[in-house]
Design a protein around this motif. Structure first.
Motif, PDB file in Angstrom:
ATOM      1  N   ASN A   1       0.809  -1.214   0.000  1.00  8.74           N
ATOM      2  CA  ASN A   1       0.000   0.000   0.000  1.00  8.74           C
ATOM      3  C   ASN A   1       0.848   1.273   0.000  1.00  8.74           C
ATOM      4  N   ARG A   2       2.074   1.166  -0.426  1.00  8.25           N
ATOM      5  CA  ARG A   2       2.937   2.352  -0.417  1.00  8.25           C
ATOM      6  C   ARG A   2       2.376   3.424  -1.344  1.00  8.25           C
ATOM      7  N   ILE A   3       2.410   4.665  -0.849  1.00 10.50           N
ATOM      8  CA  ILE A   3       1.888   5.797  -1.605  1.00 10.50           C
ATOM      9  C   ILE A   3       2.983   6.853  -1.698  1.00 10.50           C
ATOM     10  N   PHE A   4       3.144   7.403  -2.893  1.00 15.75           N
ATOM     11  CA  PHE A   4       4.185   8.396  -3.136  1.00 15.75           C
ATOM     12  C   PHE A   4       3.551   9.705  -3.622  1.00 15.75           C
ATOM     13  N   LEU A   5       4.289  10.772  -3.412  1.00 15.47           N
ATOM     14  CA  LEU A   5       3.876  12.082  -3.902  1.00 15.47           C
ATOM     15  C   LEU A   5       4.895  12.560  -4.925  1.00 15.47           C
ATOM     16  N   VAL A   6       4.437  12.829  -6.127  1.00 13.21           N
ATOM     17  CA  VAL A   6       5.295  13.341  -7.203  1.00 13.21           C
ATOM     18  C   VAL A   6       5.018  14.835  -7.331  1.00 13.21           C
ATOM     19  N   SER A   7       5.914  15.648  -6.785  1.00 11.05           N
ATOM     20  CA  SER A   7       5.644  17.082  -6.647  1.00 11.05           C
ATOM     21  C   SER A   7       5.436  17.794  -7.978  1.00 11.05           C
ATOM     22  N   CYS A   8       6.154  17.368  -9.027  1.00  9.92           N
ATOM     23  CA  CYS A   8       6.043  18.050 -10.320  1.00  9.92           C
ATOM     24  C   CYS A   8       4.756  17.688 -11.062  1.00  9.92           C
ATOM     25  N   ARG A   9       3.943  16.776 -10.505  1.00  6.52           N
ATOM     26  CA  ARG A   9       2.688  16.389 -11.137  1.00  6.52           C
ATOM     27  C   ARG A   9       1.474  16.807 -10.305  1.00  6.52           C
ATOM     28  N   MET A  10       1.706  17.686  -9.338  1.00  3.69           N
ATOM     29  CA  MET A  10       0.615  18.135  -8.489  1.00  3.69           C
ATOM     30  C   MET A  10      -0.237  19.182  -9.206  1.00  3.69           C
ATOM     31  N   LYS A  11      -1.433  19.401  -8.708  1.00  2.00           N
ATOM     32  CA  LYS A  11      -2.313  20.391  -9.315  1.00  2.00           C
ATOM     33  C   LYS A  11      -1.869  21.803  -8.935  1.00  2.00           C
ATOM     34  N   VAL A  12      -2.321  22.794  -9.706  1.00  2.00           N
ATOM     35  CA  VAL A  12      -1.957  24.193  -9.490  1.00  2.00           C
ATOM     36  C   VAL A  12      -3.001  24.859  -8.608  1.00  2.00           C
ATOM     37  N   ASP A  13      -2.526  25.601  -7.623  1.00  6.58           N
ATOM     38  CA  ASP A  13      -3.421  26.376  -6.764  1.00  6.58           C
ATOM     39  C   ASP A  13      -3.616  27.757  -7.396  1.00  6.58           C
ATOM     40  N   LYS A  14      -4.803  28.008  -7.916  1.00  8.52           N
ATOM     41  CA  LYS A  14      -5.074  29.274  -8.608  1.00  8.52           C
ATOM     42  C   LYS A  14      -5.664  30.340  -7.696  1.00  8.52           C
ATOM     43  N   LYS A  15      -6.014  29.972  -6.470  1.00  7.39           N
ATOM     44  CA  LYS A  15      -6.659  30.926  -5.563  1.00  7.39           C
ATOM     45  C   LYS A  15      -5.650  31.649  -4.674  1.00  7.39           C
ATOM     46  N   ASP A  16      -4.912  30.885  -3.885  1.00  6.10           N
ATOM     47  CA  ASP A  16      -3.985  31.479  -2.915  1.00  6.10           C
ATOM     48  C   ASP A  16      -2.578  31.533  -3.493  1.00  6.10           C
ATOM     49  N   ILE A  17      -2.366  32.487  -4.388  1.00  8.97           N
ATOM     50  CA  ILE A  17      -1.054  32.651  -5.018  1.00  8.97           C
ATOM     51  C   ILE A  17      -0.209  33.593  -4.173  1.00  8.97           C
ATOM     52  N   LEU A  18       1.033  33.200  -3.907  1.00 12.22           N
ATOM     53  CA  LEU A  18       1.921  34.068  -3.142  1.00 12.22           C
ATOM     54  C   LEU A  18       2.310  35.289  -3.957  1.00 12.22           C
ATOM     55  N   LYS A  19       2.436  36.420  -3.273  1.00 18.54           N
ATOM     56  CA  LYS A  19       2.814  37.676  -3.925  1.00 18.54           C
ATOM     57  C   LYS A  19       3.897  38.366  -3.114  1.00 18.54           C
ATOM     58  N   VAL A  20       4.565  39.313  -3.757  1.00 18.64           N
ATOM     59  CA  VAL A  20       5.576  40.121  -3.068  1.00 18.64           C
ATOM     60  C   VAL A  20       4.848  41.232  -2.323  1.00 18.64           C
ATOM     61  N   THR A  21       4.747  41.073  -1.013  1.00 16.97           N
ATOM     62  CA  THR A  21       4.046  42.046  -0.172  1.00 16.97           C
ATOM     63  C   THR A  21       4.861  42.313   1.086  1.00 16.97           C
TER      64      THR A  21
END
Length: 353
Positions: A100-120
């Protein structure tokens, strides 16, 4: 290719790099594989797992074994370890059975379009570090750091993280670490950078009936320094893996308007009380940055506490506390443990006030 520092790969030498790349691209690809299964149920299950990988970046072992079905089965763990070495893969569940091993492939993750980091500009409970490239900012840098921070969270016993392709949040010792890409608008040649934002959680007043947050505090210096130290260590790994990648760590200039996105070198801020802005006849006051990221004050506190405890009847208790802390944690946490214990002893014994 040889990785002598990794215990599982110590006896492995890769002589055909093209073959290794082909193996990795069976996972990291834009093409959907043809699932050649006799049973329709098995085919539907693999398609579902592939959709989970494409949409969430979650890779289950059953799918991974199918993608590598034509390779030597005895080398499966070697391939997995290679992907971990290159920070392409993070194993989410290490304590359950292998099937049951589960892996996370970071380059295949979904894009967060709401909480985008900004220079503030940073507020009271937040401090930010900007990682700017000397040449170019590869996506691999972000993915590598995401996997590294996930491993840190696992070591700290925290599994409450939100990970996206462009932004990730990690819960860490009463703080939230937010890592993501930002655009520096005045930089024409190298407009992209990474922002690491450290935000302390607000405290809730139990006496208030509405349960609203009432106390806003600055980030803890011990947390800021631990995060900065870990970030620098991981960036060394990035530079060793990916040739041609260089970086600078910077902070937003407080002498300028935040909208101008003017950044100043972090090391310069830690060395000097004031750093010339360079754009105006002004200088940035570095007191807050030095307070949050400089080791000098904690080292001074540590030696003073040790000296004071030599005259304190509670010194046996304190040094016992110190010895236990030294075995299980790092120097920053040790300092915090010693100072906390000394404060408790001081409270009980007024003559050491």
């Amino acid at each position: 290719m040889y990785t002598g520092t990794n215990e599982k790969l110590r006896n492995i030498v890769i002589t055909n790099l093209h073959w290794m790349i082909e193996i990795l691209t069976k996972v990291i690809t834009v093409f959907t594989p043809m699932f050649e299964m006799k049973k329709a149920e098995d085919r539907k299950q693999l398609q579902k797992l592939w959709g989970k990988l494409s949409n969430e970046g979650v890779l289950e072992e059953m799918l991974l074994r199918y993608l590598w079905r034509n390779e030597d089965e005895d080398l499966f763990d070697v391939f997995v370890e290679l992907m971990k070495v290159f920070c392409l893969l993070f194993e989410k569940t290490k304590e359950i059975k292998e099937a049951n091993r589960i892996f996370l492939v970071s380059c295949r993750m979904k894009v967060d379009k709401k909480d985008i980091l900004k220079v503030t500009a940073d507020d009271t409970q937040t401090v930010s570090i900007y990682l700017t490239p000397t040449d170019f900012l590869s996506d691999a840098v972000y993915h590598t750091l995401v996997v590294a921070f996930l491993e840190l969270m696992t070591e700290k016993g925290s599994d409450d993280s939100e990970v996206f392709r462009n932004r990730s949040d990690f819960k860490f010792s009463g703080h939230t670490l937010s890592l993501g890409s930002v655009k520096i608008y005045h930089e024409k040649e190298k407009p992209c950078a990474l922002k690491l934002e450290i935000s302390r959680w607000n405290k809730i007043d139990d006496e208030r009936s509405d349960g609203k947050e009432t106390e806003v505090s600055e980030p803890e210096p011990s947390v800021c320094m631990e995060v900065l130290s870990y970030l620098k260590e991981q960036l060394k790994t990035v530079c060793n893996i990916y040739e041609g990648i260089g970086y600078n760590l910077r902070v937003l200039c407080t002498a300028c308007n935040p909208d101008e996105h003017h950044l100043i070198d972090l090391d310069e801020c830690l060395k000097n009380d004031f750093v010339p802005c360079g754009r105006r006849i002004k200088a940035m006051d570095t007191a807050r940055i030095k307070h949050l990221f400089s080791m000098s004050k904690l080292v001074w506190l540590f030696f003073n506490v040790v000296i004071l405890t030599s005259y304190c009847s509670y010194k046996a208790l304190i040094f016992t506390e110190f010895d236990d802390a030294y075995k299980v944690t790092d120097g920053i946490a040790v300092i915090r443990t010693v100072s906390t214990t000394w404060k408790e002893a001081r409270t009980e014994s007024g003559k050491y006030e």
